[in-house]
Structure formats: C-alpha cells, structure tokens
Design a protein around this motif. Structure first.
Motif, PDB file in Angstrom:
ATOM      1  N   ALA A  15       3.552   0.938  -0.255  1.00 42.06           N
ATOM      2  CA  ALA A  15       3.646   0.231  -1.538  1.00 42.06           C
ATOM      3  C   ALA A  15       4.956  -0.534  -1.631  1.00 42.06           C
ATOM      4  CB  ALA A  15       3.525   1.218  -2.690  1.00 42.06           C
TER       5      ALA A  15
ATOM      6  N   TYR B 117       0.562   4.261  -5.951  1.00 43.79           N
ATOM      7  CA  TYR B 117       2.006   4.153  -6.141  1.00 43.79           C
ATOM      8  C   TYR B 117       2.417   2.746  -6.534  1.00 43.79           C
ATOM      9  CZ  TYR B 117       2.718   8.745  -4.066  1.00 43.79           C
ATOM     10  OH  TYR B 117       2.707  10.078  -3.809  1.00 43.79           O
ATOM     11  N   GLY B 118       1.576   1.758  -6.251  1.00 43.97           N
ATOM     12  CA  GLY B 118       1.908   0.402  -6.648  1.00 43.97           C
ATOM     13  C   GLY B 118       2.176   0.327  -8.141  1.00 43.97           C
TER      14      GLY B 118
ATOM     15  N   GLY C 271       2.173   6.342   2.021  1.00 44.15           N
ATOM     16  CA  GLY C 271       1.625   5.478   0.974  1.00 44.15           C
ATOM     17  C   GLY C 271       2.711   4.855   0.131  1.00 44.15           C
TER      18      GLY C 271
ATOM     19  N   PHE D 284      -3.038   5.941  -1.575  1.00 43.79           N
ATOM     20  CA  PHE D 284      -1.739   6.288  -2.162  1.00 43.79           C
ATOM     21  C   PHE D 284      -0.932   5.032  -2.436  1.00 43.79           C
ATOM     22  CE2 PHE D 284      -2.386  10.655  -0.679  1.00 43.79           C
ATOM     23  CZ  PHE D 284      -2.034  11.309  -1.833  1.00 43.79           C
ATOM     24  N   MET D 285      -1.047   4.052  -1.548  1.00 42.64           N
ATOM     25  CA  MET D 285      -0.306   2.815  -1.744  1.00 42.64           C
ATOM     26  C   MET D 285      -0.711   2.149  -3.047  1.00 42.64           C
ATOM     27  SD  MET D 285      -0.389  -0.526   0.628  1.00 42.64           S
ATOM     28  CE  MET D 285      -1.301  -1.693  -0.317  1.00 42.64           C
ATOM     29  N   ILE D 286      -2.016   2.097  -3.291  1.00 42.01           N
ATOM     30  CA  ILE D 286      -2.484   1.437  -4.502  1.00 42.01           C
ATOM     31  C   ILE D 286      -2.071   2.234  -5.731  1.00 42.01           C
ATOM     32  CG2 ILE D 286      -4.605   1.001  -5.778  1.00 42.01           C
ATOM     33  CD1 ILE D 286      -5.670  -0.016  -3.022  1.00 42.01           C
TER      34      ILE D 286
END
Lengths: 243, 253
Positions: free
Chosen positions: A48, B158-159, A44, B154-156
């Motif tokens: 990002a 951690y963004g 993740g 998780f990407m969102i």
C-alpha cells in the motif's frame, strides 16, 4: 515508467512475462522463510505504501513517464523475496484497476520495476552493511545508496529491453542518456524518501525492518547488582536498540 | 469507510455486466487486450471497431461517457510522451507544415496511443462495474497464488487506513501552524512518512489480530459460492470473441 500496451513487441513481452512469473514463483517460496505468519499483513502494508509512492507520476518523454519505484524500500523493509511479491501485486492492481501500465506489458513492468530494483538495491544494501560499522546510521546510509542506484539500474534495464523490442527506431544513445539522466534525479528523491522512512521506522520499531536484523540484540536480563565484575551485561544494549 | 466500503472506482449499478462473476470479466478483459495488442498497427479500421466494441460494453453496463473519459485521464502522461515520439525518432522523414517528422516515429506513436487507450478504457470499465472485493475473489478463482491474493487484499484494506491516517496527521500539523514552504521542512515531511508507516502498521497489526481471533486463516470466506454458469461465460466471451474476429480481419485485409 509503467510500460503501456503495445510499447514493446510480442517476443520481448512474452520473454519478460516468463521471467516475471519465474521471479514471482521464487519469491513465493522465499517469502515463507522471510516473515513467519505476519507475511501477508506487513507485505500488504508495504505494498500500500509503495502504491501511494508510485502515484507521483511525471512525463519523461518518448512514451514513458517517471515516478518513484519503491523497490528498495520494499526490499529493505520486508526482505527481497517478499519485496518482489509486493511490487508485483502493486503493478497488477495498478494495471487492472487504474489502467496504469498495460496488462500485456505486466511482465515487463514486473521485471524492470520489481525484480531489477529489488535485486540491485538489496545486493548493494547487504554489501554496504558488510563494510560499514554495525549501527543504525549505517543502515540508513546503505538504504540511501541502494535506493539511489536501483532507479537508474531499472532505467538501464528498460533501455536494454527497448533496444531489443522497441516499437519505433528512436536512437538508442538518446534514449539511454534521457532515461539515465532523468532517473538519476528520480533516484535522489527515491533515496531521500527511502532512507528517511527506514530511519524513522528503525528508531521506533527496529523489529519491522528486515534489513536491520543484524542490529537486534537478544534480550538481556539487567539486574541491579551485576555478578561479574567485568561490567554490566546490558551495557552494549544501552543505545535504545531493544527487540 | 462509512460509505459501505464501496470504492471510488466502482460505480454502483444493476446491469448485466455488473452481475457477471468477476473472474469471467477479468478473463474477458485479458483476452480482449491480448487481441488488441496482437493487431497490426497498419489496420486502422480495426482499432475503430475495438473502440465501438468497448462503447457497446459501456452502454450495456450503463456507464456514462463522462465518467469513462474522466477516469481515462490517467493516461495523459503517456499521451504527452507519445506525441513527442515523431520528433525524436529517426529514419525516413515526412514534412508536415514544414516540420520534419519521422515515419517510424509516427507509426510508433499511433501504435502506443491506440493500443494504450483501448487497454485503459477496458480496465476502467472493469473497475467501474466490479467491486474491489469481487476483483480479489475473481483473481482467487483464476488460481492466483493465495499469498498474492492476501497481499493484494491487505494492500487495498490498508490503502484506506493509510489515507485516513495521513489526513489526520495533516490536520494535526496544520492546526499547529505548520506549512511546508521549502527544503527546510523536508525533515518534518519525512518524519511524517516514517510515523505514518509505523502508525498504520500498528493499526493494521491490530486489525490483523482481530481478524485472526475471529477465525481468519488466510482466505476470506466466500459467502455466495456461485460458480459461473455457461450462459454467463458465453455472455462474457462475446467481447473477446468479437475482438478476435476483428484482429483476424486486421491480419488478412
């Protein structure tokens, strides 16, 4: 280089969609082996990071714009299988939320920017590491070359798809020259960012770089009085590489 | 982070479109875009009807036109490139004001512009009426593999961590008198990228451990288990059904 809706014809979109789905399925199986329970958080974070890097967008001409891809960075940091998943997730979220790249062109985008870049970059990276001496500098150098080559490779793959299913009969030679030319420039930028990021992470947390697992030494208990006279056991770990 | 975790893309509202379950909206969006792409490019009127349909959705969702158009600016690079197409393409030529333009290039440019713009507008409407968390839950309901949903969530998460960390580092650099003026300063910026990765990773690691210690097993708990009712599916299906009718009309006329 996000392909918008309606840029390639239906057969090509469907075919690349099937290819992308197959690649993601393979990635899902392989990812479980690559990173144990930390798979999702690290992947993740890489996603990002790639997302942020891909926001640098500039027009190239003839319906496409260029930007950094991040496939090489993902492959080296988390391994090729998880890397494909990261890029696929980034592209999906970009097309659903930011309308960057068409939903029906998602398969094409994943195939070109995820599968091709990751495969080319990782194969080249592994190959170079086999030839180069085992050190941190060669990992950085290999990631530079891998990233540099992966971008024009993706551009060439896209041109191939365009030759099969392009919407307008733009002369292929022109497209290929323009795409490769511009993407070599983008590749230099991509290579610099990838190599410097990998180098910086390697210096502090080498355990986070999947591609540098060969550098890790098993922990050695260093005692003040080595019992073997042939030299201290911990001597070869003295270069700051501890895992 | 202080603003109730609402994202900039989302526009708070209480319309019927806002209240639809996310997976209905995602499915409707996908079917709509498929119908648009399947329409032959010569059916000029059909694309006007599609635009009207999206306009109706925007009215129903009470999304103001200004907001919609500002968010659609993401498409500008494509527009610039599509405009170049008639000048580069070959084949049969027409002369407009003495400038030779390729016919197939013009059709190609129109095709990309019309379909691309409609796709962009539809996605913008989805993002404006659905919270990110709901989009993720919707994707989960639509049977996206759980590992992918996890990576996306998780990407969102951690963004925001990355953006905040980067802001802090920029302020730290500026307060020490640093100003990036040329190639000589690339090294500093590159170290920033590396340090950014490690710092956000270590923060993210702590976040993840905190989540695990509170019982996180890989999927976010669903607090309101609300399967979509038949009425909601019907309401969501209005848009793709109308689009399908327009598409069929485009092929027959």
């Amino acid at each position: 280089m996000h392909v918008p809706d309606g840029f390639l014809d239906a057969p090509v979109s469907v075919a690349t969609g099937v290819a992308a789905a197959a690649a993601v399925a393979v990635g899902l199986r392989g990812a479980r082996r690559e990173l144990e329970e930390r798979t999702a958080p690290l992947a993740g974070l890489v996603a990002a990071f790639v997302f942020a890097v891909q926001m640098l967008n500039f027009p190239v001409g003839v319906g496409v714009s260029g930007h950094l891809l991040g496939g090489a960075l993902a492959a080296i940091l988390v391994g090729p299988f998880t890397g494909v998943l990261c890029i696929a997730v980034v592209l999906l979220m970009q097309s659903v939320l930011f309308a960057d790249g068409g939903l029906t062109a998602l398969g094409t985008n994943v195939t070109v920017m995820g599968v091709v870049t990751v495969a080319v970059a990782y194969a080249l990276f592994r190959g170079l590491l086999k030839v180069l001496p085992v050190s941190r500098a060669s990992v950085t150098a290999a990631s530079f070359v891998a990233a540099l080559v992966s971008v024009p490779a993706a551009a060439a793959a896209f041109t191939g798809l365009y030759a099969i299913g392009g919407a307008a009969d733009v002369p292929l030679g022109k497209v290929l020259t323009a795409m490769i030319g511009v993407h070599v420039l983008i590749g230099v930028g991509e290579a610099a960012i990838t190599a410097l990021t990998v180098g910086a992470v390697l210096a502090v947390r080498p355990d986070l770089v999947h591609g540098a697992r060969g550098l890790r030494h098993p922990l050695v208990l260093a005692t003040t009085a080595p019992e073997t006279p042939s030299g201290p056991q911990g001597a070869n770990t003295g270069k700051g590489v501890t895992a | 982070m202080g603003a109730g975790h609402a994202h900039k893309l989302y526009r708070h509202g209480h319309s019927r479109v806002h209240r639809l379950p996310a997976h209905c909206k995602i499915a409707a969006l996908l079917c709509f875009v498929l119908a648009v792409v399947a329409t032959p490019r010569e059916a000029l009127g059909a694309f006007g009807l599609y635009a009207l349909l999206l306009g109706a959705v925007a009215v129903a969702a009470r999304v103001p036109a200004g907001f919609l158009f500002r968010r659609m600016l993401v498409e500008v690079p494509f527009v610039l490139c599509a405009v170049l197409m008639p000048f580069v393409a070959e084949g049969e030529m027409v002369h407009v004001l003495g400038v030779p333009l390729s016919v197939s290039g013009l059709w190609g440019a129109w095709n990309v512009l019309a379909k691309g713009t409609l796709g962009v507008a539809a996605s913008v409407l989805l993002a404006a009426t659905t919270e990110l968390r709901e989009v993720l839950q919707g994707l989960q309901r639509l049977r996206m593999p759980s590992l992918l949903v996890q990576i996306a969530s998780f990407m969102i998460r951690y963004g925001d961590v990355i953006a905040d960390e980067l802001r802090r580092m920029r302020i730290a650099r500026a307060s020490r008198g640093f100003e990036a003026r040329g190639v000589r300063h690339w090294g500093v910026l590159a170290k920033t990228a590396g340090a950014l990765f490690i710092r956000s990773y270590e923060r993210g690691e702590r976040v993840h451990l905190a989540m695990v210690s509170r019982g996180y097993t890989g999927t976010m708990p669903v607090l309101h288990e609300a399967p979509a009712t038949r009425a909601q599916w019907t309401y969501a299906a209005t848009l793709p059904a109308a689009a399908l009718a327009v598409c069929l009309m485009g092929w027959t006329l």
